[in-house]
Design an enzyme around this catalytic site. Structure first.
Site, mmCIF file in Angstrom:
data_model
loop_
_atom_site.group_PDB
_atom_site.id
_atom_site.type_symbol
_atom_site.label_atom_id
_atom_site.label_comp_id
_atom_site.label_asym_id
_atom_site.label_seq_id
_atom_site.Cartn_x
_atom_site.Cartn_y
_atom_site.Cartn_z
ATOM 1 N NE ARG A 19 84.309 37.652 123.993
ATOM 2 C CZ ARG A 19 83.190 37.307 123.352
ATOM 3 N NH1 ARG A 19 82.949 37.798 122.162
ATOM 4 N NH2 ARG A 19 82.296 36.509 123.910
ATOM 5 C CG HIS A 69 78.606 40.909 123.818
ATOM 6 N ND1 HIS A 69 78.927 39.790 124.564
ATOM 7 C CD2 HIS A 69 78.988 40.625 122.546
ATOM 8 C CE1 HIS A 69 79.465 38.886 123.767
ATOM 9 N NE2 HIS A 69 79.509 39.360 122.549
ATOM 10 C CG ASP A 79 78.070 45.228 116.549
ATOM 11 O OD1 ASP A 79 78.324 44.290 115.767
ATOM 12 O OD2 ASP A 79 77.327 45.102 117.547
ATOM 13 C CB CYS A 99 82.023 42.778 118.694
ATOM 14 S SG CYS A 99 80.548 43.121 117.710
ATOM 15 N NE ARG A 124 75.807 35.150 122.162
ATOM 16 C CZ ARG A 124 76.714 35.458 121.231
ATOM 17 N NH1 ARG A 124 76.511 35.143 119.962
ATOM 18 N NH2 ARG A 124 77.828 36.086 121.563
ATOM 19 C CD GLN A 177 83.195 41.569 121.509
ATOM 20 O OE1 GLN A 177 82.739 40.481 121.256
ATOM 21 N NE2 GLN A 177 84.381 41.954 121.068
#
Ligand code: CP
Ligand code: NVA
Length: 322
Positions: free
Chosen positions: A305, A142, A237, A277, A115, A145
């Site tokens: 996830r 992402h 988001d 998310c 990340r 996700q």
């Protein structure tokens, strides 16, 4: 060879060595990951030793709850082990080159999950490491996700092609990933952002062309009410992503009309679900009421996830084995 590994042997292979973004995945790759994730979710015991003895490095420049926990749990639950490397300070490349980090890690571990702020950091790790590299969120993408989210939508609606979806808010990393993977699945996606906060033009154009080929579509709009009209899934988001905190105050003003609240949800399809998310800023991009409503599937997204990342790890780490 164990029964578990025999089960894994029968799985098709991904066409990619790494998951650096949603871009490189073919349609068949996306289907394979989603179908395999469903299998892993349904019969976790069959995969309890799938990654026995395998080691994973988790490199994080930014904070995380879901991504860190799900990758660590995914490794432990499949017989492997994860090593967490806090790279908030120094950032990747500051203490030694990203190339040297890749060349060291490949001697000790079987995969890298990273990340980072810059997408180029994940790209560079993948370029220099012989082992698979998975993007755990960058400023641009992402992919873990979007894969978990489409798995969740598939479970909810039984199909993804033609599914009407709206993304309301900032044209950010999550928006890019939803557009690109959604395009491969043929979803009908409306994206509504304030002026100046649109998704990157080249990602939008690329995703739009892919969507058209797959019987889907992506439209860019300004008006959130228009975007959610008839939508079966409404997604939002945070208004300021990690690294943009300095601009949070200005963004709160610009994005205020884009809050997903009861009034906006009432314009969507009667059976529409709410998606995020997470982490969410309750009272900003989403009202408390919508977040906690029966329409909200945010915790299902979070759960998936784990399943999708187990699937990814098994598929990518097994690819490198043969
Ligand atoms: N959605 C998500 O990636 O959450 P974290 O930032 O907590 O990992
Ligand atoms: N767009 C958000 C997503 C967090 C999972 C961010 O980058 O902070």
């Amino acid at each position: 060879m164990s029964t578990m590994m025999a089960a894994v042997e029968k799985i098709e292979r991904l066409s990619v060595h790494d998951l650096v973004s949603d871009r490189e995945l073919g349609r068949a790759d996306v289907s394979l990951i989603l179908n395999f994730a469903e299998r892993v979710k349904a019969t976790p015991g069959s995969f309890a030793r799938a990654l026995e003895g395998r080691q994973l490095a988790l490199i994080f420049e930014k904070p995380s709850l879901r991504t860190r926990v799900t990758f660590e749990v995914a490794m432990t639950a499949t017989g492997g082990h994860a090593v967490y490397l806090d790279h908030a300070k120094p950032r990747l490349g500051e203490r030694e080159s990203i190339k040297d980090i890749a060349k060291n890690l490949e001697r000790w571990v079987d995969g890298i999950v990273a990340r980072t702020f810059a997408q180029s950091a994940v790209d560079e790790l993948a370029e220099h490491a012989a082992i698979p590299v998975i993007n755990a969120l960058t400023d641009t993408w992402h992919p873990c996700q979007s894969l978990g989210d489409f798995m969740t939508l598939g479970e909810k609606f039984g199909r993804l092609k033609g599914l009407k979806m709206a993304f309301v808010g900032d044209g950010n990393n999550v928006c890019h990933s939803l557009m690109m993977t959604g395009a491969k699945l043929g979803v009908a996606l409306n994206v509504a952002t304030p002026a100046g906060f649109e998704p990157k033009a080249e990602i939008f154009e690329e995703a739009k062309a892919i969507a058209r080929k797959n019987g889907g579509r992506i439209h860019l709009l300004r008006d959130p009410a228009e975007a959610v009209a008839g939508a079966q899934a409404v997604y939002t988001d945070v208004w300021a992503s990690m690294g943009q905190e300095f601009a949070a105050h200005l963004r709160t003003q610009v994005f205020a009309p884009y809050q997903v609240n009861e009034a906006l949800m009432s314009r969507a399809d009667g059976g529409a679900v709410f998606m995020h998310c997470l982490p969410a800023h309750r009272g900003q991009e989403v009202s408390e009421g919508v977040m906690d409503s029966p329409r909200s599937i945010v915790y299902e997204q979070a759960e998936n996830r784990l399943h999708v990342e187990k699937a990814l790890l098994i598929l990518l780490l097994e690819n490198g084995r043969h």
